[in-house]
Structure formats: structure tokens, C-alpha cells
Design an enzyme around this catalytic site. Sequence first.
Site, PDB file in Angstrom:
ATOM      1  N   ASN A   1      -1.525  -0.207   7.351  1.00  0.00           N
ATOM      2  CA  ASN A   1      -1.001  -1.537   7.710  1.00  0.00           C
ATOM      3  C   ASN A   1      -0.226  -2.205   6.571  1.00  0.00           C
ATOM      4  O   ASN A   1      -0.077  -3.419   6.533  1.00  0.00           O
ATOM      5  CB  ASN A   1      -2.136  -2.432   8.213  1.00  0.00           C
ATOM      6  CG  ASN A   1      -3.211  -2.620   7.167  1.00  0.00           C
ATOM      7  OD1 ASN A   1      -3.120  -2.088   6.063  1.00  0.00           O
ATOM      8  ND2 ASN A   1      -4.236  -3.389   7.509  1.00  0.00           N
TER       9      ASN A   1
ATOM     10  N   HIS B   1      -1.999  -5.449   1.466  1.00  0.00           N
ATOM     11  CA  HIS B   1      -3.298  -6.082   1.236  1.00  0.00           C
ATOM     12  C   HIS B   1      -3.032  -7.509   0.788  1.00  0.00           C
ATOM     13  O   HIS B   1      -2.100  -7.755   0.016  1.00  0.00           O
ATOM     14  CB  HIS B   1      -4.065  -5.357   0.128  1.00  0.00           C
ATOM     15  CG  HIS B   1      -5.262  -6.144  -0.363  1.00  0.00           C
ATOM     16  ND1 HIS B   1      -6.478  -6.102   0.273  1.00  0.00           N
ATOM     17  CD2 HIS B   1      -5.391  -7.036  -1.388  1.00  0.00           C
ATOM     18  CE1 HIS B   1      -7.317  -6.919  -0.355  1.00  0.00           C
ATOM     19  NE2 HIS B   1      -6.694  -7.491  -1.361  1.00  0.00           N
TER      20      HIS B   1
ATOM     21  N   LYS C   1       0.837  -1.205   0.000  1.00  0.00           N
ATOM     22  CA  LYS C   1       0.000   0.000   0.000  1.00  0.00           C
ATOM     23  C   LYS C   1       0.878   1.265   0.000  1.00  0.00           C
ATOM     24  O   LYS C   1       2.105   1.185   0.223  1.00  0.00           O
ATOM     25  CB  LYS C   1      -0.912  -0.025   1.229  1.00  0.00           C
ATOM     26  CG  LYS C   1      -1.893  -1.199   1.246  1.00  0.00           C
ATOM     27  CD  LYS C   1      -2.738  -1.185   2.522  1.00  0.00           C
ATOM     28  CE  LYS C   1      -3.724  -2.334   2.574  1.00  0.00           C
ATOM     29  NZ  LYS C   1      -4.566  -2.303   3.793  1.00  0.00           N
TER      30      LYS C   1
ATOM     31  N   TYR D   1     -12.293  -2.696  -2.549  1.00  0.00           N
ATOM     32  CA  TYR D   1     -12.810  -2.836  -1.185  1.00  0.00           C
ATOM     33  C   TYR D   1     -14.341  -2.813  -1.149  1.00  0.00           C
ATOM     34  O   TYR D   1     -14.925  -2.442  -0.140  1.00  0.00           O
ATOM     35  CB  TYR D   1     -12.218  -1.739  -0.298  1.00  0.00           C
ATOM     36  CG  TYR D   1     -10.761  -1.999   0.045  1.00  0.00           C
ATOM     37  CD1 TYR D   1     -10.388  -3.125   0.784  1.00  0.00           C
ATOM     38  CD2 TYR D   1      -9.756  -1.135  -0.379  1.00  0.00           C
ATOM     39  CE1 TYR D   1      -9.055  -3.380   1.090  1.00  0.00           C
ATOM     40  CE2 TYR D   1      -8.417  -1.384  -0.073  1.00  0.00           C
ATOM     41  CZ  TYR D   1      -8.078  -2.510   0.665  1.00  0.00           C
ATOM     42  OH  TYR D   1      -6.762  -2.768   0.975  1.00  0.00           O
TER      43      TYR D   1
ATOM     44  N   GLU E   1     -10.063  -9.964  -7.519  1.00  0.00           N
ATOM     45  CA  GLU E   1      -9.101  -8.878  -7.304  1.00  0.00           C
ATOM     46  C   GLU E   1      -7.996  -8.906  -8.359  1.00  0.00           C
ATOM     47  O   GLU E   1      -7.584  -7.859  -8.854  1.00  0.00           O
ATOM     48  CB  GLU E   1      -8.489  -8.995  -5.900  1.00  0.00           C
ATOM     49  CG  GLU E   1      -9.484  -8.674  -4.797  1.00  0.00           C
ATOM     50  CD  GLU E   1      -8.945  -8.975  -3.398  1.00  0.00           C
ATOM     51  OE1 GLU E   1      -7.779  -9.395  -3.280  1.00  0.00           O
ATOM     52  OE2 GLU E   1      -9.693  -8.772  -2.433  1.00  0.00           O
TER      53      GLU E   1
END
Length: 173
Positions: free
Chosen positions: A133, A136, A30, A70, A147
Site C-alpha cells: 500500500n 507508511h 515503502k 511495526y 518512529e
Amino acid sequence: MCIARSIECVGGCHKPRNAAMVERTLIIIKPDGIQRRLAGEIITRFERKGLKLVAAKFTHISESLARELYTAHRGKSFFDPLVKFISSGPSLVMVWEADGAIGMARKIAGATSGLDAQPGSIRGDYSCSGRYNLVHGSDSPESAEAEIRLFFAPDEITTYKLSDAYWLHGRTE
Ligand code: IDP
Ligand code: MG
């Protein structure tokens, strides 16, 4: 995504594995992982475990693509800030392949919040946030397939043999 493969046994077990189920998972480093210069460290975790990199794209994910990625979280309180975060800078989007890749990759990433993630996992070692975080990882074969399709055309996913496969699995592929 499950891919049936024909496997040649070279390990002396005399029980050739005819159809190993190989999974592919979408892993994204990310924007926080890129900005914090942790991309190399994160890739190393997956490489050293023995997963195979089969596709990669360095890209600034648009807000609309982040909303699609998402979509399962639409309506939740963290959805809008999450979309803003994911589309706030470039990400490294990858497909990694291995037997059981989806579950393994999620263990390597650790629990969602860096505050809960175990030391030894990527989030446990480098994140102290619920949102920022770093990575993904797809959570099921169905979401992995959807995805991966969001980011890669079928011909962008490579097929090749790793020369150390025997030393990882006791078989050539
Ligand atoms: P996962 O990334 O471990 O699969 P998900 O529940 O799918 O976790 O959530 C997607 C992403 O949304 C998380 O990785 C994190 O960036 C963010 N997120 C999840 N829960 C929260 C929260 O409670 N507060 C803020 N951000 C969250
Ligand atoms: Mg998730």
C-alpha cells in the site's frame, strides 16, 4: 511530536498566534512505491498540500528495524509478511512537518487497504492491496516521536522557513 513555535502575524488579523502546535510525522515510501517509480508522485501529494519536508533518508530497512517499526503488530497474522515486505528493498524515509501533520498525512495516504481507500488518496489512486500500500504514516504524536527516533538523530532534522508560508497560512511560519 509537538513543537511549540512563536508565530508572527502578518495577515492583518491583529491577533498574533503566539504558540501554534506543529506536528512531525514519519512518512515512508515503502519498497513497492520505490519499485513502481511512484516516489515523486507521492512526495508531490505532501508538498502540494503544504506540509514541509524536514528530513529524508533513502535506505534499505533491515528486518530488525522493520520489526521495531511495526512492534504494535507483533503476533498478528500479517506481521511476518509485512516485515519481509518492508525489508525487501530500499525505502524513502521522511519526516514531514505541519500543524496537524499526523492526521493530514493519514488522509493523504488513505485507508490501510488499497481496496478500501478513497480515490484521491495515494492508496486509493495507486494501490489495490492490503499489504502493498505504498506508504507508511505515523498514527499518533507518541508513535510519530518513537518512529522518527528509530530513523533520525535529532541533528538530522532540519529547521528552515518556507518562502510560501504566508500564502499557505496567512502567517510567516
Ligand atoms: P496503516 O499503515 O494504515 O497505519 P496498520 O494497521 O498500522 O495500517 O498496518 C501496518 C501495515 O501492515 C499496513 O500499512 C499494511 O502494509 C500491512 N497490513 C495491515 N493490515 C493488513 C492485512 O490485513 N493484510 C496484509 N497486510 C496488512
Ligand atoms: Mg499503522
